[in-house]
Design an enzyme around this catalytic site. Sequence first.
Site, PDB file in Angstrom:
ATOM      1  N   GLY A 156       0.844  -1.215   0.018  1.00  0.00           N
ATOM      2  CA  GLY A 156      -0.016  -0.034   0.024  1.00  0.00           C
ATOM      3  C   GLY A 156       0.824   1.083   0.194  1.00  0.00           C
ATOM      4  N   ASP A 157       2.076   1.152   0.765  1.00  0.00           N
ATOM      5  CA  ASP A 157       2.925   2.432   0.800  1.00  0.00           C
ATOM      6  C   ASP A 157       3.845   2.614  -0.556  1.00  0.00           C
ATOM      7  OD1 ASP A 157       2.429   2.659   3.342  1.00  0.00           O
ATOM      8  OD2 ASP A 157       4.137   1.257   3.928  1.00  0.00           O
ATOM      9  N   ALA A 158       3.883   1.468  -1.440  1.00  0.00           N
ATOM     10  CA  ALA A 158       4.456   1.520  -2.835  1.00  0.00           C
ATOM     11  C   ALA A 158       3.474   2.195  -3.531  1.00  0.00           C
ATOM     12  CB  ALA A 158       4.915   0.180  -3.195  1.00  0.00           C
TER      13      ALA A 158
END
Length: 290
Positions: A235-237
């Site tokens: 999700g951060d990527a």
Amino acid sequence: MQVLCAGHVNWDVTLRVDRLPARDGEVTIEEQHQAGGGSAANVAVNVESLDHDAALFGSVGGDESGRLARRELTEAGVETHLVEADGATAVKYLVVDGDGEVMMLSNRGKNEAFEASDLPAGVLDVDLLHLTNQPPDVAAALARRAGEEGVRVSFSPGRRFADRDFSRTLPLADLVFLNRREATALTNGAGLDALADGAELVITRGAAGAELRADGRTYVHEGFDIDPLDTTGAGDAFAAGFLAARADGEGYEAALSVANACGAIASRCVGARADLSWGAIESFAAGATD
């Protein structure tokens, strides 16, 4: 684009197993990996990898894990503004099964030992403030400060969204990232009307891709068919890819495609940080459509 990310900085210990053990059972660790983590730190590193400038505001303990986390961030080119607190850096123990799904165990580390007032003057001279999970009072104060300085705000509240009251931060965000569970919590809690008029809402759907609600329309990208190895940090990527693509002038559909490619690349790596680059994204997308 210059981005200031604010939120958690962790040290991650990832244990890959073929399956999760039954009660009183035992499984063999197939692979062990240690590296920096924390949503704010992950997004900052990924933004730097995609040729934009990232700074990071958060906190660590004065221990070896904190020093290792700082060193990784510096090596990645991230400008750090970290409060060093007495005590241990937050360590996350991530158990990843054969399907790439993650079970997380946390200690009570010092990844929330910062206040909005700890942010040095001038650090908010950026294009975007990206907030991740942190104490609601701090998130709201930072978002208000950004708004007063004309800085756009994106917000990715993360796993604790359902049990933390971010009702004062949501109306201050120009862009909100949620997964399906978090979107359900928003619908059942503060409601979509808590978002500011004109705010963009991105809802990630795991292997099923993502959707974006903006300008009264819904944009959808179905994602990429992959066999995930470890979904930690995907999700951060995704968020970093979306922000970078939009900053580079891409439209909503193209930005969703880039973001889903980043999430997929991260899911095929062990640990929270993938080796992202525009070349890696292009190669992945080309292979996914062959």
